[in-house]
Design a protein around this motif. Sequence first.
Motif, PDB file in Angstrom:
ATOM      1  N   VAL A  67      59.789  36.404  32.872  1.00  0.00           N
ATOM      2  CA  VAL A  67      59.149  37.324  31.928  1.00  0.00           C
ATOM      3  C   VAL A  67      58.250  36.555  30.955  1.00  0.00           C
ATOM      4  O   VAL A  67      57.091  36.918  30.719  1.00  0.00           O
ATOM      5  N   GLY A  68      58.781  35.475  30.386  1.00  0.00           N
ATOM      6  CA  GLY A  68      58.016  34.724  29.402  1.00  0.00           C
ATOM      7  C   GLY A  68      56.779  34.070  29.973  1.00  0.00           C
ATOM      8  O   GLY A  68      55.717  34.061  29.331  1.00  0.00           O
ATOM      9  N   SER A  69      56.868  33.544  31.186  1.00  0.00           N
ATOM     10  CA  SER A  69      55.729  32.821  31.761  1.00  0.00           C
ATOM     11  C   SER A  69      54.561  33.744  32.066  1.00  0.00           C
ATOM     12  O   SER A  69      53.397  33.362  31.890  1.00  0.00           O
ATOM     13  N   VAL A  70      54.843  34.954  32.547  1.00  0.00           N
ATOM     14  CA  VAL A  70      53.760  35.898  32.831  1.00  0.00           C
ATOM     15  C   VAL A  70      53.048  36.286  31.545  1.00  0.00           C
ATOM     16  O   VAL A  70      51.819  36.434  31.508  1.00  0.00           O
ATOM     17  N   SER A  71      53.803  36.432  30.456  1.00  0.00           N
ATOM     18  CA  SER A  71      53.202  36.810  29.178  1.00  0.00           C
ATOM     19  C   SER A  71      52.457  35.653  28.526  1.00  0.00           C
ATOM     20  O   SER A  71      51.410  35.853  27.903  1.00  0.00           O
ATOM     21  N   GLY A  72      52.978  34.442  28.649  1.00  0.00           N
ATOM     22  CA  GLY A  72      52.379  33.295  27.962  1.00  0.00           C
ATOM     23  C   GLY A  72      50.963  32.999  28.385  1.00  0.00           C
ATOM     24  O   GLY A  72      50.175  32.437  27.603  1.00  0.00           O
ATOM     25  N   GLY A  73      50.607  33.365  29.617  1.00  0.00           N
ATOM     26  CA  GLY A  73      49.262  33.076  30.105  1.00  0.00           C
ATOM     27  C   GLY A  73      48.158  33.754  29.328  1.00  0.00           C
ATOM     28  O   GLY A  73      46.997  33.318  29.375  1.00  0.00           O
ATOM     29  N   LEU A  74      48.482  34.813  28.597  1.00  0.00           N
ATOM     30  CA  LEU A  74      47.436  35.540  27.859  1.00  0.00           C
ATOM     31  C   LEU A  74      46.859  34.705  26.720  1.00  0.00           C
ATOM     32  O   LEU A  74      45.719  34.949  26.289  1.00  0.00           O
ATOM     33  N   ILE A  75      47.622  33.733  26.214  1.00  0.00           N
ATOM     34  CA  ILE A  75      47.150  32.954  25.061  1.00  0.00           C
ATOM     35  C   ILE A  75      45.960  32.081  25.452  1.00  0.00           C
ATOM     36  O   ILE A  75      44.897  32.121  24.825  1.00  0.00           O
ATOM     37  N   LEU A  79      42.010  32.443  24.281  1.00  0.00           N
ATOM     38  CA  LEU A  79      41.454  31.422  23.399  1.00  0.00           C
ATOM     39  C   LEU A  79      40.647  30.346  24.123  1.00  0.00           C
ATOM     40  O   LEU A  79      39.789  29.700  23.525  1.00  0.00           O
ATOM     41  N   LEU A  80      40.938  30.136  25.410  1.00  0.00           N
ATOM     42  CA  LEU A  80      40.261  29.075  26.157  1.00  0.00           C
ATOM     43  C   LEU A  80      39.389  29.588  27.294  1.00  0.00           C
ATOM     44  O   LEU A  80      38.620  28.823  27.859  1.00  0.00           O
ATOM     45  N   ARG A  81      39.567  30.849  27.651  1.00  0.00           N
ATOM     46  CA  ARG A  81      38.997  31.416  28.881  1.00  0.00           C
ATOM     47  C   ARG A  81      39.516  30.669  30.111  1.00  0.00           C
ATOM     48  O   ARG A  81      38.832  30.529  31.121  1.00  0.00           O
ATOM     49  N   MET A  82      40.716  30.158  30.004  1.00  0.00           N
ATOM     50  CA  MET A  82      41.410  29.497  31.109  1.00  0.00           C
ATOM     51  C   MET A  82      42.762  30.184  31.260  1.00  0.00           C
ATOM     52  O   MET A  82      43.653  29.966  30.442  1.00  0.00           O
ATOM     53  N   PRO A  83      42.921  31.051  32.254  1.00  0.00           N
ATOM     54  CA  PRO A  83      44.199  31.769  32.387  1.00  0.00           C
ATOM     55  C   PRO A  83      45.353  30.810  32.596  1.00  0.00           C
ATOM     56  O   PRO A  83      45.335  29.985  33.510  1.00  0.00           O
ATOM     57  N   GLY A  84      46.364  30.908  31.732  1.00  0.00           N
ATOM     58  CA  GLY A  84      47.538  30.044  31.869  1.00  0.00           C
ATOM     59  C   GLY A  84      48.297  30.335  33.140  1.00  0.00           C
ATOM     60  O   GLY A  84      48.946  29.451  33.704  1.00  0.00           O
ATOM     61  N   THR A  85      48.246  31.584  33.610  1.00  0.00           N
ATOM     62  CA  THR A  85      48.856  31.985  34.876  1.00  0.00           C
ATOM     63  C   THR A  85      47.832  32.808  35.649  1.00  0.00           C
ATOM     64  O   THR A  85      46.927  33.415  35.040  1.00  0.00           O
ATOM     65  N   PRO A  86      47.922  32.864  36.992  1.00  0.00           N
ATOM     66  CA  PRO A  86      46.952  33.655  37.763  1.00  0.00           C
ATOM     67  C   PRO A  86      46.892  35.117  37.338  1.00  0.00           C
ATOM     68  O   PRO A  86      45.846  35.758  37.454  1.00  0.00           O
ATOM     69  N   SER A  87      48.019  35.655  36.854  1.00  0.00           N
ATOM     70  CA  SER A  87      48.056  37.064  36.468  1.00  0.00           C
ATOM     71  C   SER A  87      47.202  37.371  35.247  1.00  0.00           C
ATOM     72  O   SER A  87      46.925  38.533  34.957  1.00  0.00           O
ATOM     73  N   SER A  88      46.770  36.337  34.515  1.00  0.00           N
ATOM     74  CA  SER A  88      45.987  36.552  33.289  1.00  0.00           C
ATOM     75  C   SER A  88      44.487  36.423  33.520  1.00  0.00           C
ATOM     76  O   SER A  88      43.722  36.421  32.549  1.00  0.00           O
TER      77      SER A  88
END
Length: 502
Positions: A67-75, A79-88
Amino acid sequence: MLSDLAGALGYIFTPLPFFWVLLGTALGIFVGAVPGLTGGMLIALTMPLTFVMDSTQALVLMVAMYVGSVSGGLISATLLRMPGTPSSVMTTFDGHPMAQRGEAEKALALSIGASLIGGLIAGVFLVVLSQPLSRWATTFGPWEYFAMVLMALVLIASISQGSMVKGLLAGALGIAFALPGLNPSDGQLRLTLGWHELDGGFALLPVLLGVFVMSQIIEDALEIEKKAEPIRIGGQRILLSLAAWKRHWGNLLRSSIIGTWIGILPGVGASISSMVAYATARSFSRTPEKFGTGHEEGIVASEAANNANVGGALIPLITMGIPGSPIDAILLGALILHNIQPGPLLFVNNAEFVWALIAAYLVANILMFIIMTASVRWIARLMLVNRALLLPAIFVFCVVGAYALHNRMFDVWVVLLFGLIGFGLRLCRVPLGPFVIGFVLARILEEELRSGMQLSDAGFWSILDRPIALTFLGISALTLLWPFVQDMLARRRRRRAGEVSP
């Protein structure tokens, strides 16, 4: 149902389980926020550390990480225009332009709030559907399981990134690497090449560590100098009023339902959910031309869908033992490593365990919202951490985790081998999801096929007497044929347009 959920929530809120949910959610957010690190990598690295833990608490920890990893990618997406996870990925289209306009706090507030609502709506479906579906699945025989697993593999291949051929190739490769070892029907060794270490086949954990972690380490090491300058967050609060959410309620509900139901489809993944929800929101919007320029509706659709996908993907995992996403394949491996038999009987034999996972999912979504709202300014600083410092530590954890499984170097070499295989697949743009899910499901596919053929004199053709199995096979056939039908229809339209044009 509600009494079972209440009892599970009571268990989760006892000190030790709650600590694991809190820790898993926080770690997932931190890892998801760092580009190049993924939830699958985190869960695979954590799995060896859970061998000494209680099985329920170990899986609760990993679900919270999910749950946390899917949400964390939005940051980093905002802010970077680099998705932290593919879902973002879809979040970058509107989140980053909004942040560039000086509205970073508002973009983050929209993303975090939509993530919470999407996750909770999916949680409702998870609570309501899981037990009835598991009861229905207990009526399945070998042919139904065989056809269902085959359908899952075809769906995974057809909807994966890239062409269907590459998806099918990846699934077939996964099945091929699952063949060495003991033949489940006669107990004879096969394809071991004389290596005694292969008598039990390739162990699941080293394969997962290699494909998900080692391949990512290799890729990140080759791009170690890649950096981006983040947008700074001001002092405004990361929280929107209820009145501000009123204009988004339709988009939230629609995108959450899309994310949940796409998540139920085996192997599709949160990135596809966010893409479909984003496209749907654009088609329903009164101002579709604003999408991609920093539009609120795009952020809400993407984040509500990809978080709802997590709950949707857990439904087939819990009810039928079929992973709904690549991370669910890792969770399926964790169940097996903790001697928990996945499938429809899981609800019958270990209902308290299942309800604990569902309760952990719901609590993790709420904790995710609290943690990200309170600390997103500090979490954003993680994006500045030099990956050259992170990768060696991750490599060490990967090697130690593989060696600790059986205390043998062979498993370390397996990690390196599958790391190279995973990296090669990435270079060829062959999706890793079908490969891993094919490897995990291959044994079930073979065992059910052999069981079905042994139980009937008609052999394989006895499947024609099983309506549910035929339905699954029909869906598989339609999925395979649909791209060719689309291509034929497109050629016909072009031909007609050529005839009409002067």
